[in-house]
Design a protein around this motif. Structure first.
Motif, PDB file in Angstrom:
ATOM      1  N   ILE A   1      31.947  38.329  29.048  1.00  0.00           N
ATOM      2  CA  ILE A   1      32.434  39.278  28.040  1.00  0.00           C
ATOM      3  C   ILE A   1      33.946  39.129  27.923  1.00  0.00           C
ATOM      4  N   VAL A   2      34.450  39.104  26.694  1.00  0.00           N
ATOM      5  CA  VAL A   2      35.904  39.076  26.471  1.00  0.00           C
ATOM      6  C   VAL A   2      36.258  40.222  25.532  1.00  0.00           C
ATOM      7  N   ASP A   3      37.276  40.988  25.930  1.00  0.00           N
ATOM      8  CA  ASP A   3      37.738  42.111  25.112  1.00  0.00           C
ATOM      9  C   ASP A   3      39.223  41.921  24.814  1.00  0.00           C
ATOM     10  N   TYR A   4      39.560  41.870  23.523  1.00  0.00           N
ATOM     11  CA  TYR A   4      40.952  41.670  23.115  1.00  0.00           C
ATOM     12  C   TYR A   4      41.736  42.987  23.194  1.00  0.00           C
ATOM     13  N   LYS A   5      42.973  42.904  23.652  1.00  0.00           N
ATOM     14  CA  LYS A   5      43.847  44.065  23.713  1.00  0.00           C
ATOM     15  C   LYS A   5      45.221  43.682  23.169  1.00  0.00           C
ATOM     16  N   SER A   6      45.795  44.577  22.339  1.00  0.00           N
ATOM     17  CA  SER A   6      47.143  44.317  21.806  1.00  0.00           C
ATOM     18  C   SER A   6      48.202  45.137  22.533  1.00  0.00           C
ATOM     19  N   THR A   7      47.818  45.767  23.650  1.00  0.00           N
ATOM     20  CA  THR A   7      48.739  46.593  24.434  1.00  0.00           C
ATOM     21  C   THR A   7      49.882  45.761  24.998  1.00  0.00           C
ATOM     22  N   LYS A   8      51.090  46.295  24.892  1.00  0.00           N
ATOM     23  CA  LYS A   8      52.247  45.625  25.491  1.00  0.00           C
ATOM     24  C   LYS A   8      52.205  45.777  27.012  1.00  0.00           C
ATOM     25  N   ALA A   9      52.968  44.936  27.710  1.00  0.00           N
ATOM     26  CA  ALA A   9      53.053  45.037  29.161  1.00  0.00           C
ATOM     27  C   ALA A   9      53.607  46.401  29.543  1.00  0.00           C
ATOM     28  N   GLY A  10      53.025  46.998  30.564  1.00  0.00           N
ATOM     29  CA  GLY A  10      53.472  48.317  30.998  1.00  0.00           C
ATOM     30  C   GLY A  10      52.346  49.087  31.656  1.00  0.00           C
ATOM     31  N   SER A  11      52.580  50.371  31.883  1.00  0.00           N
ATOM     32  CA  SER A  11      51.644  51.192  32.646  1.00  0.00           C
ATOM     33  C   SER A  11      50.324  51.448  31.926  1.00  0.00           C
ATOM     34  N   TRP A  12      50.293  51.236  30.587  1.00  0.00           N
ATOM     35  CA  TRP A  12      49.064  51.486  29.845  1.00  0.00           C
ATOM     36  C   TRP A  12      48.022  50.391  30.070  1.00  0.00           C
ATOM     37  N   ARG A  13      48.458  49.252  30.564  1.00  0.00           N
ATOM     38  CA  ARG A  13      47.530  48.137  30.746  1.00  0.00           C
ATOM     39  C   ARG A  13      46.689  48.316  32.011  1.00  0.00           C
ATOM     40  N   LYS A  14      45.465  47.787  31.945  1.00  0.00           N
ATOM     41  CA  LYS A  14      44.656  47.641  33.137  1.00  0.00           C
ATOM     42  C   LYS A  14      45.223  46.480  33.953  1.00  0.00           C
ATOM     43  N   THR A  15      45.010  46.536  35.256  1.00  0.00           N
ATOM     44  CA  THR A  15      45.477  45.486  36.150  1.00  0.00           C
ATOM     45  C   THR A  15      44.301  44.941  36.951  1.00  0.00           C
ATOM     46  N   GLN A  16      44.571  43.923  37.748  1.00  0.00           N
ATOM     47  CA  GLN A  16      43.516  43.375  38.596  1.00  0.00           C
ATOM     48  C   GLN A  16      43.014  44.414  39.593  1.00  0.00           C
ATOM     49  N   ASP A  17      43.851  45.397  39.902  1.00  0.00           N
ATOM     50  CA  ASP A  17      43.477  46.421  40.875  1.00  0.00           C
ATOM     51  C   ASP A  17      42.510  47.460  40.310  1.00  0.00           C
ATOM     52  N   ASN A  18      42.537  47.674  38.993  1.00  0.00           N
ATOM     53  CA  ASN A  18      41.676  48.746  38.454  1.00  0.00           C
ATOM     54  C   ASN A  18      40.735  48.300  37.328  1.00  0.00           C
ATOM     55  N   ILE A  19      40.728  47.032  36.987  1.00  0.00           N
ATOM     56  CA  ILE A  19      39.880  46.580  35.884  1.00  0.00           C
ATOM     57  C   ILE A  19      38.394  46.734  36.212  1.00  0.00           C
ATOM     58  N   SER A  20      38.024  46.645  37.486  1.00  0.00           N
ATOM     59  CA  SER A  20      36.607  46.701  37.841  1.00  0.00           C
ATOM     60  C   SER A  20      35.980  48.057  37.553  1.00  0.00           C
ATOM     61  N   ILE A  21      36.801  49.111  37.426  1.00  0.00           N
ATOM     62  CA  ILE A  21      36.266  50.442  37.127  1.00  0.00           C
ATOM     63  C   ILE A  21      36.494  50.831  35.662  1.00  0.00           C
ATOM     64  N   ASP A  22      36.933  49.885  34.852  1.00  0.00           N
ATOM     65  CA  ASP A  22      37.158  50.167  33.441  1.00  0.00           C
ATOM     66  C   ASP A  22      35.842  50.618  32.793  1.00  0.00           C
ATOM     67  N   PRO A  23      35.796  51.835  32.227  1.00  0.00           N
ATOM     68  CA  PRO A  23      34.536  52.352  31.668  1.00  0.00           C
ATOM     69  C   PRO A  23      33.976  51.497  30.531  1.00  0.00           C
TER      70      PRO A  23
ATOM     71  N   TYR B   1      41.817  40.374  27.497  1.00  0.00           N
ATOM     72  CA  TYR B   1      42.799  39.383  27.069  1.00  0.00           C
ATOM     73  C   TYR B   1      43.891  40.085  26.285  1.00  0.00           C
ATOM     74  N   TYR B   2      45.110  40.105  26.848  1.00  0.00           N
ATOM     75  CA  TYR B   2      46.248  40.761  26.218  1.00  0.00           C
ATOM     76  C   TYR B   2      46.974  39.766  25.320  1.00  0.00           C
ATOM     77  N   VAL B   3      46.830  39.960  24.020  1.00  0.00           N
ATOM     78  CA  VAL B   3      47.338  38.980  23.063  1.00  0.00           C
ATOM     79  C   VAL B   3      48.858  38.966  22.997  1.00  0.00           C
ATOM     80  N   ASP B   4      49.519  40.000  23.505  1.00  0.00           N
ATOM     81  CA  ASP B   4      50.976  40.046  23.424  1.00  0.00           C
ATOM     82  C   ASP B   4      51.622  38.952  24.266  1.00  0.00           C
ATOM     83  N   ASP B   5      51.016  38.631  25.423  1.00  0.00           N
ATOM     84  CA  ASP B   5      51.597  37.591  26.264  1.00  0.00           C
ATOM     85  C   ASP B   5      50.569  36.607  26.816  1.00  0.00           C
ATOM     86  N   GLY B   6      49.324  36.707  26.342  1.00  0.00           N
ATOM     87  CA  GLY B   6      48.299  35.759  26.767  1.00  0.00           C
ATOM     88  C   GLY B   6      47.772  35.982  28.166  1.00  0.00           C
ATOM     89  N   THR B   7      47.945  37.191  28.717  1.00  0.00           N
ATOM     90  CA  THR B   7      47.446  37.493  30.052  1.00  0.00           C
ATOM     91  C   THR B   7      45.943  37.742  30.004  1.00  0.00           C
TER      92      THR B   7
END
Length: 228
Positions: free
Chosen positions: A119-141, A166-172
């Protein structure tokens, strides 16, 4: 209140403000204010990715607020598509039953690889606290809901499914796998809220004054007016 189905986005509306949910999904009142620009831009990005995968032309134009970053976002989307290829499903919509609750969602990309469904989900969120990280992505609803839907629709264990934001702002690209316990926890919460909304009387819907600033229903909102 009326509820034909629940999704992660609709649950977000209900959690933020019961009264906005009532206006939007029970009374079916059209928003008196335009949709926030970042919502529109997110839809534009998703449409570009969808049409590019399908090999169809894209004629969308971003607002001035996003005109400068749009080329970079397009470039990053193209890089991901080049690496993944164009096979699989795009903007895959599901509407499935979970213990009497209707669950709906749209998966941006769904690929079947030799190692299982991805599964791939596109996100346009800029880098910062609003983004999911490797530490919390597994519990993303949202991703857990998608994993459940893929498991149900294609009859595969959730443990064999992987997903990525996939964060399109920086390709993360941030990836995760799932557990049956984690998916069940998210689904039980969706079911609980589905029946909570269904059982709520419209007159009992509470407003949330803290969210009025960003709400496109704030003009003429009875709950907002009575608190001001």
């Amino acid at each position: 209140m009326d509820i034909d189905y629940i999704s992660i986005s609709r649950l977000g509306v209900f959690d933020t403000c019961n009264y906005k949910y009532k206006l939007q999904y029970h009374d079916h009142i059209k928003s008196p204010l335009p949709e926030p620009k970042f919502f529109k831009y997110g839809s534009l990005i998703h449409k570009y990715a969808e049409l590019t995968v399908k090999g169809e032309p894209f004629n969308g134009v971003p607002s001035e607020d996003y005109a400068l970053v749009f080329p970079k976002h397009i470039e990053n989307i193209n890089k991901l598509i080049a690496s993944l290829g164009k096979e699989g499903l795009t903007e895959h919509t599901f509407l499935l039953d979970y213990k009497g609750a209707a669950i709906k969602g749209v998966i941006d990309r769904l690929l079947l690889t030799p190692d299982g469904y991805r599964i791939v989900d596109y996100k346009s969120t800029k880098a910062g606290s609003w983004r999911k990280t490797q530490d919390n992505i597994s519990i993303d609803p949202q991703l857990n809901t998608y994993a459940w839907a893929v498991s149900e629709e294609f009859e595969v264990p959730v443990e064999t499914i992987k997903a990525a934001l996939y964060y399109v702002d920086d390709g993360t690209l941030i990836t995760t796998s799932f557990t049956s316990e984690g998916v069940e926890k998210v689904m039980e919460n969706l079911k609980y809220n589905y029946f909570k909304i269904k059982g709520m009387k419209p007159e009992d819907a509470e407003g949330n004054l803290k969210s009025c600033k960003w709400c496109n229903y704030r003009d003429g909102c009875a709950k907002r007016d009575e608190r001001l």
